[in-house]
Design a protein around this motif. Sequence first.
Motif, PDB file in Angstrom:
ATOM      1  N   LYS A   7      38.009  25.736  39.638  1.00 44.89           N
ATOM      2  CA  LYS A   7      37.888  26.653  40.771  1.00 44.89           C
ATOM      3  C   LYS A   7      38.472  27.988  40.347  1.00 44.89           C
ATOM      4  N   GLY A   8      37.724  29.051  40.571  1.00 42.86           N
ATOM      5  CA  GLY A   8      38.183  30.374  40.189  1.00 42.86           C
ATOM      6  C   GLY A   8      37.104  31.388  40.469  1.00 42.86           C
ATOM      7  N   SER A   9      37.279  32.584  39.926  1.00 42.66           N
ATOM      8  CA  SER A   9      36.287  33.630  40.125  1.00 42.66           C
ATOM      9  C   SER A   9      35.020  33.309  39.337  1.00 42.66           C
ATOM     10  N   LYS A  10      33.956  33.999  39.679  1.00 41.55           N
ATOM     11  CA  LYS A  10      32.698  33.800  38.960  1.00 41.55           C
ATOM     12  C   LYS A  10      32.877  34.100  37.479  1.00 41.55           C
ATOM     13  N   ASP A  11      33.577  35.186  37.155  1.00 44.76           N
ATOM     14  CA  ASP A  11      33.768  35.549  35.756  1.00 44.76           C
ATOM     15  C   ASP A  11      34.547  34.471  35.008  1.00 44.76           C
ATOM     16  N   GLN A  12      35.578  33.900  35.639  1.00 43.15           N
ATOM     17  CA  GLN A  12      36.332  32.807  35.013  1.00 43.15           C
ATOM     18  C   GLN A  12      35.434  31.602  34.772  1.00 43.15           C
ATOM     19  N   MET A  13      34.677  31.236  35.792  1.00 48.87           N
ATOM     20  CA  MET A  13      33.841  30.044  35.686  1.00 48.87           C
ATOM     21  C   MET A  13      32.753  30.226  34.631  1.00 48.87           C
ATOM     22  N   LYS A  14      32.160  31.414  34.581  1.00 49.74           N
ATOM     23  CA  LYS A  14      31.116  31.648  33.588  1.00 49.74           C
ATOM     24  C   LYS A  14      31.695  31.618  32.177  1.00 49.74           C
ATOM     25  N   ALA A  15      32.866  32.212  31.999  1.00 49.40           N
ATOM     26  CA  ALA A  15      33.483  32.226  30.667  1.00 49.40           C
ATOM     27  C   ALA A  15      33.757  30.809  30.173  1.00 49.40           C
ATOM     28  N   TYR A  42      18.791  30.798  43.890  1.00 48.81           N
ATOM     29  CA  TYR A  42      20.051  30.455  43.238  1.00 48.81           C
ATOM     30  C   TYR A  42      19.828  30.241  41.748  1.00 48.81           C
ATOM     31  N   ARG A  43      20.741  30.758  40.946  1.00 52.01           N
ATOM     32  CA  ARG A  43      20.686  30.512  39.515  1.00 52.01           C
ATOM     33  C   ARG A  43      21.620  29.378  39.105  1.00 52.01           C
ATOM     34  N   VAL A  44      22.721  29.217  39.828  1.00 55.29           N
ATOM     35  CA  VAL A  44      23.681  28.155  39.543  1.00 55.29           C
ATOM     36  C   VAL A  44      23.965  27.386  40.826  1.00 55.29           C
ATOM     37  N   VAL A  45      23.783  26.064  40.754  1.00 55.52           N
ATOM     38  CA  VAL A  45      24.179  25.167  41.839  1.00 55.52           C
ATOM     39  C   VAL A  45      25.218  24.228  41.252  1.00 55.52           C
ATOM     40  N   ASP A  46      26.477  24.551  41.496  1.00 56.98           N
ATOM     41  CA  ASP A  46      27.600  23.790  40.958  1.00 56.98           C
ATOM     42  C   ASP A  46      28.393  23.204  42.122  1.00 56.98           C
ATOM     43  N   ARG A  47      29.129  22.165  41.845  1.00 63.70           N
ATOM     44  CA  ARG A  47      29.906  21.509  42.892  1.00 63.70           C
ATOM     45  C   ARG A  47      30.832  22.490  43.615  1.00 63.70           C
ATOM     46  N   TYR A  48      31.360  23.454  42.869  1.00 67.01           N
ATOM     47  CA  TYR A  48      32.365  24.345  43.431  1.00 67.01           C
ATOM     48  C   TYR A  48      31.869  25.765  43.676  1.00 67.01           C
ATOM     49  N   MET A  49      30.707  26.097  43.168  1.00 69.51           N
ATOM     50  CA  MET A  49      30.246  27.478  43.283  1.00 69.51           C
ATOM     51  C   MET A  49      28.734  27.577  43.197  1.00 69.51           C
ATOM     52  N   ASN A  89      20.972  37.412  42.887  1.00 72.48           N
ATOM     53  CA  ASN A  89      21.518  38.762  42.757  1.00 72.48           C
ATOM     54  C   ASN A  89      22.886  38.786  42.085  1.00 72.48           C
ATOM     55  N   GLY A  90      23.380  37.615  41.640  1.00 65.91           N
ATOM     56  CA  GLY A  90      24.648  37.544  40.934  1.00 65.91           C
ATOM     57  C   GLY A  90      25.852  37.302  41.805  1.00 65.91           C
ATOM     58  N   LYS A  91      25.689  37.327  43.117  1.00 61.48           N
ATOM     59  CA  LYS A  91      26.823  37.097  44.008  1.00 61.48           C
ATOM     60  C   LYS A  91      27.132  35.607  44.083  1.00 61.48           C
ATOM     61  N   GLU A  92      28.437  35.290  44.104  1.00 62.41           N
ATOM     62  CA  GLU A  92      28.842  33.894  44.145  1.00 62.41           C
ATOM     63  C   GLU A  92      29.228  33.461  45.553  1.00 62.41           C
ATOM     64  N   VAL A  93      29.098  32.158  45.794  1.00 63.66           N
ATOM     65  CA  VAL A  93      29.554  31.552  47.043  1.00 63.66           C
ATOM     66  C   VAL A  93      30.465  30.392  46.644  1.00 63.66           C
ATOM     67  N   ALA A  94      31.773  30.596  46.759  1.00 61.61           N
ATOM     68  CA  ALA A  94      32.732  29.564  46.378  1.00 61.61           C
ATOM     69  C   ALA A  94      32.892  28.551  47.507  1.00 61.61           C
ATOM     70  N   GLU A  95      33.217  27.311  47.120  1.00 61.21           N
ATOM     71  CA  GLU A  95      33.474  26.235  48.098  1.00 61.21           C
ATOM     72  C   GLU A  95      32.335  26.112  49.115  1.00 61.21           C
TER      73      GLU A  95
END
Length: 391
Positions: free
Chosen positions: A265-273, A326-333, A338-344
């Motif tokens: 769990k973290g920011s989009k940049d953290q998760m992508k890295a 959506y480009r990423v469908v992850d359990r947490y994000m 458009n690159g915007k994230e939706v956490a939780e």
Amino acid sequence: DRIPVKPLPAGTSHRGKADVIVLMSESFWDPTRLPNVKLSPDPMPTIREMQSGNVFSPEFGGMTANVEFEALTGFSNAFLPYGSIPYQQYIRNPIPSLATFFRGEGYVSRAIHPFQSWFWNRTAVYKAFGFDMFKSEENMPPMQKRGIFASDESLTNEIIRQADAMDDPFFFFAVTLQGHGPYEANRYAKNTIKIEGDLPEADRQVLATYAQGIKEADDSLKKLMDWAKKRDRETVIVLFGDHLPPLNTVYTSTGFMKGVTAERKGSKDQMKAQHETPLVVWSNKTGPKKNVGTISPAFLSYQILKQSGYEHPYYTGFLGKVYDQYRVVDRYMLIRKNGKEVAEWSRQPKVPALLRDYRFLQHDMMFGDRFSTDRFFKSHADLFASAAETH
């Protein structure tokens, strides 16, 4: 127990059907992303030139089978209970996959992995997925080793050997092994990638071993592409890493992460890295597909079929609609187009309708009465029936 390959319709030529080779490369990642160190020469020049985008892995340092599950089915781990391993827990009956799709189009669908077939329950899973053959360590010629694992070069040679023996169009799904950890200092007789930077010697040796494996994986992809360039039939090659490698204290020594495992769990940049691995989608006729961006493994089937010139009610139809948003469908994000994230997102009172339908469809096909078969997987139905008879 092999299921017969569906014959092509009368008058249909093999010439127009692209052969497809998908490589899931063990722990393949770009080590030049590590800060405060320099690797020279570049260990992955071919992949850097041909790179289409990245895969956002739901795992870190292991659990290859969960990434493989998404890539082959177009379903998502995000809709399963935390800690799930579908290959070991849920795959008990025939299930739609890229293998059943290509089988329905008259292809030979073959899984290739130079390790023991029991691992991750692959023998049973590949049968349920509709592969007509699984070539494993037990039924392939002995392969040269790099350390204790079969080399990527040897696996590439075997893929070429099997492909050259094919008359029918084929879909090969191959899982490499050489990149598997741990990255002991003396795995290779000579490491050709120089590591510069202030690192503890033990970490330097680990990184040098890992980087050498990346170089050899890159060399192997180039060899496969060079072979494909000489073929008349269109050949689509897709390569992606399953997850970041377990480099342990290399991550902390370089300042890449605070700990030796990724945060979930973290920011989009953290998760992508901490979860992005390289993706190549390439054709010997049109070259690399560019600007794919970062996508979940579940969207790989959409990319593969589109590149191969196919449309399908689920893999390009429904998944295409999800991919449009959506480009990423992850359990947490979630990461939107458009690159915007939706956490939780899964904890919110109202889940978006498209993702709700995605989850329902997956549960229907995995655990329910398969009401979705006629609408989304009708071409797979006869293969389901044939496979069920052998289970």
